[in-house]
Design an enzyme around this catalytic site. Structure first.
Site, mmCIF file in Angstrom:
data_model
loop_
_atom_site.group_PDB
_atom_site.id
_atom_site.type_symbol
_atom_site.label_atom_id
_atom_site.label_comp_id
_atom_site.label_asym_id
_atom_site.label_seq_id
_atom_site.Cartn_x
_atom_site.Cartn_y
_atom_site.Cartn_z
ATOM 1 N N ARG A 50 19.813 -6.624 8.124
ATOM 2 C CA ARG A 50 21.138 -5.660 8.638
ATOM 3 C C ARG A 50 22.199 -7.185 9.718
ATOM 4 N NH1 ARG A 50 17.458 -0.516 10.907
ATOM 5 N NH2 ARG A 50 15.921 -2.120 10.754
ATOM 6 N N LYS A 149 1.931 -3.797 3.380
ATOM 7 C CA LYS A 149 1.185 -3.366 4.364
ATOM 8 C C LYS A 149 1.316 -2.865 5.808
ATOM 9 C CE LYS A 149 -2.392 -4.573 7.163
ATOM 10 N NZ LYS A 149 -1.950 -5.811 8.567
ATOM 11 N N HIS A 179 -3.273 -8.671 1.356
ATOM 12 C CA HIS A 179 -2.645 -10.414 1.275
ATOM 13 C C HIS A 179 -4.255 -10.853 0.931
ATOM 14 C CE1 HIS A 179 -2.921 -10.845 5.454
ATOM 15 N NE2 HIS A 179 -3.497 -12.372 5.475
ATOM 16 N N LYS A 183 -6.205 -14.390 -0.832
ATOM 17 C CA LYS A 183 -7.369 -15.699 -0.256
ATOM 18 C C LYS A 183 -8.168 -16.030 -1.722
ATOM 19 C CE LYS A 183 -6.934 -13.720 4.521
ATOM 20 N NZ LYS A 183 -5.823 -15.059 5.118
ATOM 21 N N GLU A 217 -10.134 -13.188 15.191
ATOM 22 C CA GLU A 217 -8.893 -13.942 15.682
ATOM 23 C C GLU A 217 -8.574 -14.768 16.833
ATOM 24 O OE1 GLU A 217 -5.008 -12.704 13.385
ATOM 25 O OE2 GLU A 217 -6.517 -10.619 13.096
ATOM 26 N N ASP A 236 -4.591 -1.711 11.882
ATOM 27 C CA ASP A 236 -4.186 -2.725 10.893
ATOM 28 C C ASP A 236 -4.641 -4.126 10.126
ATOM 29 O OD1 ASP A 236 -1.584 -4.993 11.239
ATOM 30 O OD2 ASP A 236 -3.263 -6.358 13.010
ATOM 31 N N HIS A 241 -7.961 -5.038 5.036
ATOM 32 C CA HIS A 241 -8.207 -5.784 5.081
ATOM 33 C C HIS A 241 -9.962 -5.706 4.732
ATOM 34 C CE1 HIS A 241 -4.353 -7.746 5.409
ATOM 35 N NE2 HIS A 241 -4.396 -7.898 6.617
ATOM 36 N N LYS A 340 -9.044 -8.886 17.907
ATOM 37 C CA LYS A 340 -7.502 -9.967 18.913
ATOM 38 C C LYS A 340 -8.678 -11.003 19.939
ATOM 39 C CE LYS A 340 -4.043 -9.021 15.580
ATOM 40 N NZ LYS A 340 -4.160 -9.886 14.904
HETATM 41 C C1 BG6 Z 1 -1.912 -9.028 9.030
HETATM 42 C C2 BG6 Z 1 -2.306 -7.956 10.326
HETATM 43 O O1 BG6 Z 1 -2.106 -8.445 8.172
HETATM 44 O O2 BG6 Z 1 -2.948 -10.438 8.789
HETATM 45 C C3 BG6 Z 1 -2.666 -9.240 11.032
HETATM 46 O O3 BG6 Z 1 -1.108 -7.372 10.086
HETATM 47 C C4 BG6 Z 1 -3.268 -10.192 10.933
HETATM 48 O O4 BG6 Z 1 -2.443 -8.878 12.487
HETATM 49 C C5 BG6 Z 1 -3.335 -10.396 10.042
HETATM 50 O O5 BG6 Z 1 -2.854 -11.585 12.364
HETATM 51 C C6 BG6 Z 1 -4.664 -11.960 9.731
HETATM 52 O O6 BG6 Z 1 -4.578 -12.647 8.290
HETATM 53 P P1 BG6 Z 1 -4.868 -14.176 8.210
HETATM 54 O O7 BG6 Z 1 -4.310 -14.142 6.734
HETATM 55 O O8 BG6 Z 1 -4.600 -14.782 9.403
HETATM 56 O O9 BG6 Z 1 -6.514 -13.855 8.816
#
Ligand code: BG6
Length: 490
Positions: A50, A149, A179, A183, A217, A236, A241, A340
């Site tokens: 944008r 996502k 994603h 992996k 994380e 999230d 995942h 987190k």
């Molecule tokens: C994302 C989440 O899909 O995956 C994030 O929105 C998260 O909050 C991330 O940090 C973690 O991905 P990875 O590949 O670093 O484990």
């Protein structure tokens, strides 16, 4: 050795091309595959956003991001020249019909190429962008649309988005990204389970005591905090995942790896999940939020100190006890946790086997411990199998648990490609096997909605945990109650 099979000539249009995901993940992934010679020279990457920006200004932003996000000597002036030649920038706004013209003219005359629209935007824009593409005649025969996502924030909004996008694109052209499915280590789960005859006969309620899935994380929510506060860890991380990982561990062997074979099996797992509701949330779930603490010797603030409003019940940590009501897994708990600001970035899947039925080593100074298969997703990707072994030496018969430890990096000695590299190439090739089908996304949301409603109805509190720990005490108690322990606690 990795083989790079060139893909067909394509035009990739990224909506949200100046956003964090594009700069941190998508463009570096494409840069790598370009460097590896997989992208045909004529292929173009057209970023839209944008902001009013010239191509030069956009390139300067991308270059700075590449220098920051590529590792070591991966950025070179020569490769950047080749890659940046492919990049264009076009301003467009889904809600301003007149702003579609420039994108239209850029794509005109290239209708025979594979065309990919990547929506790296907020999900609330997915429907508007899809219909803008349709109204402007940009949908060609060889087209795909990629939805980043999260697809929605609950079952109802996911359905609405799926309906809106589905009115413009056929289901087999819609690629919903998770994603984690790209992996290497997650892919390797399929190899471990289905390319070895060793584990599959044991992979069931008769031999497995329980399964643990941890995605931890050390980072906090950082710049995304205002967005994250509307979402929380359950939506999230768990809805996508962790539940995808659970499906890959628990599913029946698919007949092949073609499009729907794996997705059909994952779907059966989702359908067999025992619902968690207001009557079971307290015994089956933990929701928590990080407080100030220290990670790697660095003091870090608590979630509420980072949030402008200073008040929130959004969870940054979730632990769940899940059950799968089917023949294979009945009675085997699956414990999931994600958070987190935990002690370190660490993801693993543990399959804990049952005790031996009878020990013939009563005098051993070590109790016979059950075998444990650990699949380490990150870091130090690999597989670890603990076995009991006799301690060498005279006198008595002492046992000790030992590890068969396979490190993929040591074994294969190759760079681990980022998940987005593979996923982007699969989109261009037109292979949807690694993407979530509509029914999977909706089934996962509908199960998650039960927990969210349960939390509300039961008034379940958000616990606190100091940053830099492995989460709240309640998460340990979730397993203690069943006389079990989380794998990583140190
Ligand atoms: C994302 C989440 O899909 O995956 C994030 O929105 C998260 O909050 C991330 O940090 C973690 O991905 P990875 O590949 O670093 O484990």
């Amino acid at each position: 050795m990795a083989k790079f099979v060139p893909v067909d000539v394509f035009d990739l249009v990224i909506f949200g091309g100046g956003g964090d995901l594009s700069l941190r993940k998508l463009l570096p992934a494409l840069y790598h595959r370009d460097h590896d010679g997989q992208l045909p020279p004529e292929s173009r990457i057209i970023a839209t956003g944008r902001s009013e920006m010239s191509r030069e200004e956009y390139l300067a932003e991308v270059e700075a991001a590449m220098r920051k996000h590529l590792r070591g000597n991966e950025f070179t002036e020569d490769q950047w020249r080749i890659f940046s030649d492919r990049l264009q920038y076009v301003r467009s706004d889904a809600f301003e019909p007149e702003s579609w013209g420039e994108l239209g003219s850029m794509l005109q005359g290239f209708e025979s190429r594979t065309r990919v629209f990547y929506l790296a935007t907020a999900p609330s824009l997915f429907g508007a962008i899809a219909s803008g593409l349709k109204q402007n005649g940009l949908i060609t025969d060889d087209v795909r649309i990629v939805l980043e996502k999260p697809v929605g924030k609950d079952y109802a909004s996911a359905r609405e988005i799926n309906d809106q996008v589905g009115e413009c694109f056929p289901e087999n052209a819609i690629y919903r990204i998770d994603h984690y499915l790209g992996k290497e280590t997650v892919q390797n789960l399929l190899a471990l389970r289905f390319a070895n005859s060793l584990f599959e006969p044991l992979w069931n309620r008769s031999n497995v005591d329980h399964v643990q899935i941890t995605v931890a994380e050390d980072l906090g929510v950082g710049q995304r905090i205002e967005f994250y506060d509307q979402v929380g860890t359950l939506r999230d991380m768990v809805q996508n995942h962790l539940m995808q990982l659970l499906c890959l561990v628990a599913m029946e062997p698919p007949a092949n790896r073609e499009h729907d074979a794996v997705r059909d099996e994952k779907m059966k797992v989702l359908r067999a999940l025992k619902p968690i509701d207001a009557t079971t949330v307290r015994s089956h779930t933990v929701r928590a939020q990080y407080e100030s603490g220290a990670i790697g010797g660095q003091a870090v603030p608590g979630y509420l100190e980072e949030l402008s409003s200073g008040a929130s019940k959004t969870e940054t940590f979730v632990a769940l006890k899940m059950e799968i009501d089917n023949w294979r897994w009945s009675g085997v708990p699956f414990y999931l946790r994600s958070g987190k600001r935990l002690r370190s970035k660490y993801s693993e899947i543990i399959v804990q086997f049952k005790d031996v039925p009878h020990s013939i080593f009563p005098e051993s100074s070590y109790k016979v411990e059950p075998n444990r298969l650990v699949m380490r997703l990150q870091p130090d990707e690999g597989v670890n199998l603990t076995l009991m072994s006799k301690e060498p030496g005279p006198g008595g018969f002492d046992l000790r648990p030992v590890s068969l430890n396979l490190s993929f990096e040591e074994t294969f000695g190759v760079r681990y490609p980022d998940a987005y590299e593979r996923l982007l190439m699969e989109v261009i090739r037109g292979n949807p096997a690694l993407f979530m089908r509509r029914d999977e996304v909706e089934a996962a949301w509908s199960w998650i909605d039960g927990i969210i409603a349960g939390w509300e109805e039961a008034g379940q509190d958000v616990e606190g945990y100091p940053a830099g720990t492995w989460g709240p005490t309640a998460a340990s108690l979730l397993l203690d109650r069943d006389d079990r322990k989380w794998g990583k606690l140190d």
